[in-house]
Design a protein around this motif. Structure first.
Motif, PDB file in Angstrom:
ATOM      1  N   ASP A 267       0.836  -1.208   0.000  1.00 27.98           N
ATOM      2  CA  ASP A 267       0.000   0.000   0.000  1.00 27.98           C
ATOM      3  C   ASP A 267       0.869   1.257   0.000  1.00 27.98           C
ATOM      4  OD1 ASP A 267      -2.248  -1.570   0.039  1.00 27.98           O
ATOM      5  OD2 ASP A 267      -2.578  -1.399   2.212  1.00 27.98           O
ATOM      6  N   PHE A 268       1.959   1.218   0.785  1.00 28.18           N
ATOM      7  CA  PHE A 268       2.870   2.368   0.825  1.00 28.18           C
ATOM      8  C   PHE A 268       3.510   2.596  -0.540  1.00 28.18           C
ATOM      9  CE2 PHE A 268       7.102   4.189   1.439  1.00 28.18           C
ATOM     10  CZ  PHE A 268       6.803   5.344   2.156  1.00 28.18           C
TER      11      PHE A 268
ATOM     12  N   GLY B 214       7.208   7.349  -7.501  1.00 22.90           N
ATOM     13  CA  GLY B 214       7.907   6.156  -7.055  1.00 22.90           C
ATOM     14  C   GLY B 214       8.492   6.304  -5.666  1.00 22.90           C
ATOM     15  N   VAL B 215       9.387   5.355  -5.332  1.00 23.05           N
ATOM     16  CA  VAL B 215       9.915   5.232  -3.967  1.00 23.05           C
ATOM     17  C   VAL B 215      11.437   5.209  -3.988  1.00 23.05           C
ATOM     18  CG1 VAL B 215      10.038   3.704  -1.945  1.00 23.05           C
ATOM     19  CG2 VAL B 215       7.868   4.005  -3.152  1.00 23.05           C
TER      20      VAL B 215
ATOM     21  N   ARG C 286      12.240  16.620   1.399  1.00 23.08           N
ATOM     22  CA  ARG C 286      12.095  17.570   0.288  1.00 23.08           C
ATOM     23  C   ARG C 286      11.898  16.884  -1.056  1.00 23.08           C
ATOM     24  NH1 ARG C 286      17.196  21.478   1.268  1.00 23.08           N
ATOM     25  NH2 ARG C 286      16.435  22.384  -0.698  1.00 23.08           N
ATOM     26  N   LEU C 287      11.828  15.564  -1.067  1.00 20.64           N
ATOM     27  CA  LEU C 287      11.626  14.829  -2.313  1.00 20.64           C
ATOM     28  C   LEU C 287      10.140  14.648  -2.608  1.00 20.64           C
ATOM     29  CD1 LEU C 287      14.225  11.901  -1.981  1.00 20.64           C
ATOM     30  CD2 LEU C 287      14.432  13.919  -3.441  1.00 20.64           C
ATOM     31  N   PRO C 288       9.760  14.618  -3.892  1.00 16.94           N
ATOM     32  CA  PRO C 288       8.372  14.267  -4.234  1.00 16.94           C
ATOM     33  C   PRO C 288       8.126  12.760  -4.102  1.00 16.94           C
ATOM     34  CG  PRO C 288       9.653  14.672  -6.226  1.00 16.94           C
ATOM     35  CD  PRO C 288      10.546  15.035  -5.064  1.00 16.94           C
ATOM     36  N   GLN C 289       9.191  11.975  -4.078  1.00 18.86           N
ATOM     37  CA  GLN C 289       9.065  10.529  -3.941  1.00 18.86           C
ATOM     38  C   GLN C 289       8.724  10.152  -2.495  1.00 18.86           C
ATOM     39  OE1 GLN C 289      11.684  11.923  -5.602  1.00 18.86           O
ATOM     40  NE2 GLN C 289      11.153  11.236  -7.671  1.00 18.86           N
ATOM     41  N   LYS C 290       8.129   8.989  -2.312  1.00 12.26           N
ATOM     42  CA  LYS C 290       8.021   8.394  -0.989  1.00 12.26           C
ATOM     43  C   LYS C 290       9.384   7.743  -0.666  1.00 12.26           C
ATOM     44  CE  LYS C 290       3.680   9.149   0.119  1.00 12.26           C
ATOM     45  NZ  LYS C 290       2.715   8.071   0.358  1.00 12.26           N
ATOM     46  N   VAL C 291       9.683   7.597   0.625  1.00  8.89           N
ATOM     47  CA  VAL C 291      10.962   7.034   1.061  1.00  8.89           C
ATOM     48  C   VAL C 291      10.690   5.886   2.029  1.00  8.89           C
ATOM     49  CG1 VAL C 291      13.150   7.457   2.229  1.00  8.89           C
ATOM     50  CG2 VAL C 291      12.138   9.244   0.785  1.00  8.89           C
ATOM     51  N   LEU C 292      11.302   4.745   1.757  1.00  7.25           N
ATOM     52  CA  LEU C 292      11.228   3.575   2.628  1.00  7.25           C
ATOM     53  C   LEU C 292      12.618   3.373   3.224  1.00  7.25           C
ATOM     54  CD1 LEU C 292       9.420   1.253   3.609  1.00  7.25           C
ATOM     55  CD2 LEU C 292      10.125  -0.041   1.597  1.00  7.25           C
ATOM     56  N   TRP C 293      12.731   3.513   4.528  1.00  4.94           N
ATOM     57  CA  TRP C 293      14.038   3.568   5.182  1.00  4.94           C
ATOM     58  C   TRP C 293      14.135   2.455   6.224  1.00  4.94           C
ATOM     59  CZ3 TRP C 293      16.054   8.799   7.643  1.00  4.94           C
ATOM     60  CH2 TRP C 293      17.391   8.647   8.023  1.00  4.94           C
TER      61      TRP C 293
END
Length: 528
Positions: free
Chosen positions: A295-296, A304-305, A331-338
């Protein structure tokens, strides 16, 4: 007649269902812990499926190697991991960052000194642990009575190589590193003019100054091997092995070296008949993600991610660095998975999801993944290549700087210095990789080349392991050069012979000329 035919065909059918194996062989395994175990475990599972009986010797306090397993038998002994502390590696990162503040030409030598000091301490512990095993006649008798067919080991811990040699077992290395350095540099001819020494952070295109640096790194590593590492094993070798034995010769006697590299990633260089390349063998097609993660990923839309992970050993950088990274991500338009362990950064944006664990291969293989922020560990780099995901490298220590450099040279990665990282510098690198199509295109090209093989790396690895079992070794693939003394290997004795012959010829010529000249002079004086 028809019944006999049916019985025969039925028998063939059931035989075809049985996994092929070399008489269900007994394989003794001495692995390394950490990310190295991830590689070894994958091979062991495949060998188990093929019907082999596997026994693993490891520490009772292993970080990742379980004592109870459905596919191998555990034997616990004291190993290096008993003495190690995961926090040690976090402290090492801080020291490396200090090294990298020095002059560019010198910071690699500073890093190698740190690693050399660590190798010295580690090999002292390893030599002691090996001596405890070889000095235990009951344990050795138990191993001998089991009648193992093969020693499979990661020679980053020399215990496996020493024990395999002592038991006189055919030996296969699952290897990227041996205890003294990079495996390929150890087993194969490595001209310093175009083969960069590990830790030098050089490519195969070197100018004069870089070749000088490469030579100095080689001599530095050689000194560490002979004066820091080898002395720890001298007493052990004298007591348990034939006279004249040394650690390097015992390691070079391994039948097959399954080296975890691929020339799509590694710079081209000479090789040897008993070297088999299995780089990326742990990579596989991505599986569906858990519902929450899926879902994320889908919520990222067309942007994208970005996925970030720092591997299995180092869990966190300094708080200042983490805050800068989190602020840049926000500050990114992308999602981030950390993949993150530690205190949540205060600058974390709403677009960033922190998780303690996730299936890295499956995330990298997801169609929404646009970039991989990584420390440069070998496993992660091959998974990124396999799935065609460009990299923003944040190397911390060991070979990670060299790994990121290899992708950078191929136009598939950017490197950021962790010690001098700022929000702006990290954001600039991220945007460059995300917005410049060449990074993605170059990585997809590497992915295509990496997968264009006649046989998968895993099948290749298993074939050669079983090849050594079937043939009770592979001595016919070992080069005679390893048994030569160094002066014979480099033909220095031949060179000295020709120098002596040439010098003798010159001396004889000069002597003859002088005698002839003197004789003519005497005749001339007599005539006068």
């Amino acid at each position: 007649m028809l019944k006999i035919a049916l019985v025969f065909l039925t028998g063939l059918f059931f035989l075809s269902l049985r996994p092929y194996c070399c008489g269900c062989s007994n394989i003794l395994v001495v692995p390394m812990d950490g990310s190295h175990w991830i590689n070894m475990e994958i091979i062991l599972r495949e060998l188990h499926i093929r019907g082999h009986n596997i026994t693993v010797i490891h520490s009772a306090k292993s970080w990742y190697i379980p004592n109870n397993s459905t596919f191998y038998t555990s034997i616990t002994r004291r190993m290096m991991e008993d003495e190690a502390d995961k926090n040690f590696y976090n402290k090492m990162v801080l020291k490396v960052m200090e090294c990298r503040k020095s002059w560019t030409f010198m910071h690699t030598f500073c890093q190698n000194d740190l690693i050399g000091s660590m190798l010295g301490q580690g090999n002292k512990i390893l030599a002691g642990a090996t001596a405890e095993i070889l000095d235990d006649p009951v344990f050795i008798k138990k191993l001998q009575d089991t009648k193992f067919d093969l020693m499979l080991t990661d020679p980053g811990l020399p215990i496996g190589a020493l024990l395999g040699s002592y038991l006189k077992l055919p030996m296969v290395f699952n290897v990227r590193w041996i205890n003294t350095g990079e495996a390929h540099f150890t087993i194969a001819p490595s001209p310093l003019s175009y083969v960069p020494v590990s830790g030098s952070e050089l490519s195969d295109q070197m100018d004069f100054l870089e070749r000088t640096k490469n030579l100095l790194h080689y001599l530095h590593n050689l000194a560490q091997q002979h004066f820091i590492i080898n002395p720890h094993y001298s007493d052990l070798l004298q007591r348990h092995f034939p006279p004249g034995s040394d650690l390097m010769s015992l390691q070079l006697a391994a039948d097959i070296w399954l080296i975890r590299t691929d020339f799509v990633f590694e710079f081209p260089r000479p090789t040897m008949p008993n070297v088999v390349y299995i780089g990326g063998f742990q990579c596989k097609e991505a599986h569906p993600l858990p519902a929450e993660l899926e879902d994320f990923m889908q919520s990222s839309g067309d942007h994208g991610v970005v996925f970030m992970s720092l591997g299995t050993l180092v869990s966190a950088l300094s708080c200042e660095t983490m805050e800068a990274i989190a602020a840049a991500f926000a500050r990114l338009p992308q999602k981030v998975l950390w993949k993150f362990v530690g205190e949540k950064p205060s600058s974390l944006g709403n677009n960033t999801l922190l998780v303690k664990w996730l299936p890295q291969n499956d995330v990298l293989g997801h169609p929404k993944t646009r970039a991989f922020v990584a420390h440069g560990g070998t496993n992660g780099m091959y998974e990124a290549i396999y799935h065609g995901v460009p990299v923003v490298g944040l190397p911390l220590f060991f070979d990670q700087f060299d790994n990121i450099l290899r992708l950078k040279v191929r136009g598939a990665a950017r490197m950021v210095e962790a010690g001098s990282l700022t929000e702006e510098s990290f954001l600039e690198a991220l945007k460059d990789v995300l917005e410049t199509p060449s990074y993605s295109n170059n990585m997809k090209r590497l992915s295509q080349l990496h997968q264009d093989l006649p046989m998968s790396p895993m099948d290749t690895a298993v074939f050669w392991i079983e090849y050594v079992i079937r043939n009770k070794g592979a001595a016919h693939l070992q080069a005679a050069g390893f048994s030569l003394p160094w002066y014979s290997y480099f033909c220095l004795d031949v060179a000295v012979f020709f120098i002596i012959i040439t010098a003798a010829a010159i001396w004889a010529s000069v002597t003859a000329y002088r005698n002839l000249f003197c004789h003519k002079s005497r005749r001339k004086r007599k005539a006068e």
